[in-house]
Enzyme design. Structure first.
Site, mmCIF file in Angstrom:
data_model
loop_
_atom_site.group_PDB
_atom_site.id
_atom_site.type_symbol
_atom_site.label_atom_id
_atom_site.label_comp_id
_atom_site.label_asym_id
_atom_site.label_seq_id
_atom_site.Cartn_x
_atom_site.Cartn_y
_atom_site.Cartn_z
ATOM 1 C CB SER A 39 -1.006 -0.004 1.171
ATOM 2 O OG SER A 39 -0.220 0.137 2.360
ATOM 3 N NE ARG A 60 -1.911 5.441 0.951
ATOM 4 C CZ ARG A 60 -0.997 4.955 1.705
ATOM 5 N NH1 ARG A 60 0.196 4.843 2.003
ATOM 6 N NH2 ARG A 60 -1.882 3.858 2.524
ATOM 7 C CG ASN A 93 -2.173 9.841 -4.732
ATOM 8 O OD1 ASN A 93 -3.165 10.410 -4.880
ATOM 9 N ND2 ASN A 93 -2.143 8.914 -3.827
#
Lengths: 156, 278
Positions: free
Chosen positions: B201, B205, B209
Site C-alpha cells: 500500500s 499509493r 497518485n
C-alpha cells in the site's frame, strides 16, 4: 510499469541516499541545532540567575541605605548633644572667668582704696597740723599735742 | 505543450500518452517487458535529485551559523524540525536511523514528485533534441522507485521486529495475532496479509497518485491538441491553460501530501516494529 532490475537499482540508490543524507545533512545539522538549544537554555538560566542576583543586590542596597540613615541620624543626635554640652561648658567657663575677673577687680579696688587711705592718713596729720598750727599758732605746740593728733589721724 | 500535443495528435491520443509513459529503457528485457531492463530516466533523475539533496546538505553545513542562521539555513532547519517533530510524535522508541530515513524519504519523494509540476512535454522535448526519444520525467510514476522505497522500509520493519521482539516474539505475533491462540491458521494468514499489505500500500499509493496526476496533466495537455487548428482552438486553448494552472496548484498540495504520508507511514510502521506489546 513492470517490476524490473530498476527496482533493485532504486533500492540501492535509496539506501545510499539515506546514508549520505545522514552523513552530510542530518548529523551535522541536528548536532548544531542541539548545541544551539543548549546554548539558549544556558543563556536563559544565566539570565535568571543574574536577575535573582540583582534582586538580592537591590535588597542588600536597601538594607545598607536604611542602616546608613539610622547611623547618620544617630551621629547627628550625638553631635547636637555634644554641641549643647559644649555651649553649656563654655557658659560655665565664662561665668567662672567673669567672676574671677570681677573678684580681681574688686580686690584691686580694695587695695587701691587702702593705699589711698594710707596715703591720706599719712597726709592728714600734716594737713591738720598745718591747719591747726595756723589757727592756734601759738597755743598749740606740735610736740605737746602730737599724741592727740596721731590718735586723730588713726581714726580717719 | 500544445504544439507537441498537436504534432502527435495525428497519431492519436493513445499513442501520445503511451509514448509519455514509456521509460527510457536499456537492457535485454525492454522489448518483451522482461526483468532485465534498466529504466535509465528513472535512475538518472532520481539520482540527480538525491545528489541535489546531498549537495544542499553539504553547502548548508559547510558554513552554518550556530547563533544567527541565514535565510537558506533557516529553510533547511525548518524542514529538519518538521521531520523531527513528526518522528517525535509517532515514533515511541529511540533509534538514530529513523530521523535521517524520514528526512530522506520526505525530501526525496517531494523532489521526485515535483518533477510532475514541470510541463509534461518540456523535458521529453529537450531530451528529444539530444536524441533521447523516450523520457518519463517523474521517477515516482515508475512503480520500481516507489516499491524500492517501500521494500526497503519493509525490510527495515522485519529487521527491527526481530531485533526488538526477538525471532520468537516476531513469530508469535504471526501465530497469536489478531484472534488469540485458538485460531492459529487464520492468524498466520491475517498477519501475513497485514504485513505484506503495508509495503504494497505504501508503494502503490504513491505510485497511483503520481501516475494519475501525470495522466491528468497529459489529458489537459491534449485538450489544445485535440482541437487541432481551427476556431475550436480559441475555446480549447484558454481552457487548457486554466485547467493546467488549477491542476498544478492542486498538485502542489498532492505531492507534498504524498511525500508526507509516505514519511509518516514509514515512521509508524517502524514504530510498530519497536513496540514489544503488540
Amino acid at each position: 510499469m513492470n517490476i524490473t532490475i530498476t527496482l533493485f537499482a532504486q533500492m540501492i540508490a535509496f539506501i545510499a541516499l539515506v546514508w549520505l543524507v545522514n552523513r552530510y545533512m542530518w548529523a551535522p545539522l541536528s548536532a548544531m541545532m542541539e548545541a544551539r538549544q543548549k546554548r539558549i537554555a544556558d543563556g536563559l538560566a544565566a539570565a535568571e540567575k543574574g536577575q535573582h542576583e540583582q534582586q538580592l543586590a537591590e535588597k542588600r542596597a536597601k538594607e545598607t541605605l536604611v542602616e546608613a540613615k539610622n547611623q547618620s541620624s544617630e551621629i547627628i543626635a550625638q553631635a547636637q548633644k555634644r554641641a549643647s554640652e559644649m555651649v553649656e561648658e563654655a557658659k560655665g567657663n565664662a561665668r567662672v572667668e567673669g567672676e574671677r575677673i570681677l573678684n580681681g577687680a574688686k580686690a584691686e579696688i580694695d587695695r587701691e582704696v587702702n593705699q589711698a587711705r594710707e596715703a591720706l592718713r599719712a597726709q592728714v596729720a600734716d594737713v591738720a597740723m598745718a591747719a591747726a598750727g595756723k589757727v592756734i599758732k601759738r597755743e598749740i605746740n606740735a610736740d605737746a599735742h602730737s599724741d592727740l593728733l596721731n590718735d586723730l589721724a588713726k581714726q580717719i | 505543450m500544445s504544439e507537441a500535443a498537436a504534432n502527435s495528435s495525428g497519431g492519436g491520443t493513445v499513442e501520445y500518452i503511451q509514448h509519455h509513459l514509456t521509460n527510457l529503457c536499456v537492457g535485454s528485457g525492454c522489448e518483451t517487458g522482461g526483468f532485465m531492463s534498466w529504466h535509465i530516466d528513472t535512475i538518472v533523475i532520481s539520482a540527480l535529485l538525491g545528489a541535489l539533496i546531498v549537495f544542499t546538505g553539504m553547502r548548508v553545513t559547510r558554513n552554518m551559523a550556530t547563533d544567527v542562521p541565514g535565510g537558506f539555513q533557516n529553510f533547511v532547519e525548518s524542514i529538519l524540525e518538521f521531520v523531527q517533530g513528526s518522528v517525535k510524535d509517532s515514533f515511541p522508541g529511540e533509534n538514530k536511523l529513523i530521523a535521517p530515513l524520514a528526512l530522506t524519504i520526505f525530501v526525496w519523494v517531494w523532489l521526485m514528485n515535483f518533477m510532475d509540476l514541470i510541463p509534461v512535454d518540456l523535458l521529453p522535448l529537450i531530451a528529444g533534441w539530444f536524441g533521447i526519444h523516450y523520457l518519463k520525467a517523474v521517477p515516482t510514476t515508475d512503480l520500481n522507485t516507489t516499491l524500492a522505497m517501500a521494500l526497503t522500509v519493509f525490510i527495515l520493519t522485519i529487521f527491527y521486529n526481530i531485533k526488538v521482539k526477538g525471532l520468537g516474539g516476531y513469530l508469535k505475533m504471526f501465530l497469536f495475532h489478531p484472534f488469540g491462540k485458538f485460531a492459529v491458521p487464520a492468524n498466520i494468514v491475517m498477519t501475513a496479509i497485514e504485513e505484506v499489505a503495508k509495503p504494497l500500500s505504501l508503494g502503490l499509493r504513491l505510485f497511483g497518485n503520481m501516475f494519475a496526476g501525470e495522466l491528468v496533466f497529459m489529458l489537459i495537455a491534449l485538450l489544445g491538441g485535440a482541437a487541432a487548428i481551427g476556431a475550436g482552438l480559441l475555446i480549447w486553448f484558454p481552457l487548457q491553460v486554466v485547467l493546467d494552472v488549477a491542476w498544478l496548484i492542486f498538485h502542489i498540495l498532492v505531492i507534498t501530501l504524498q511525500a508526507f504520508i509516505f514519511m509518516v507511514l514509514t515512521i509508524v510502521y517502524l514504530g510498530m516494529a519497536h513496540t514489544t506489546d503488540h
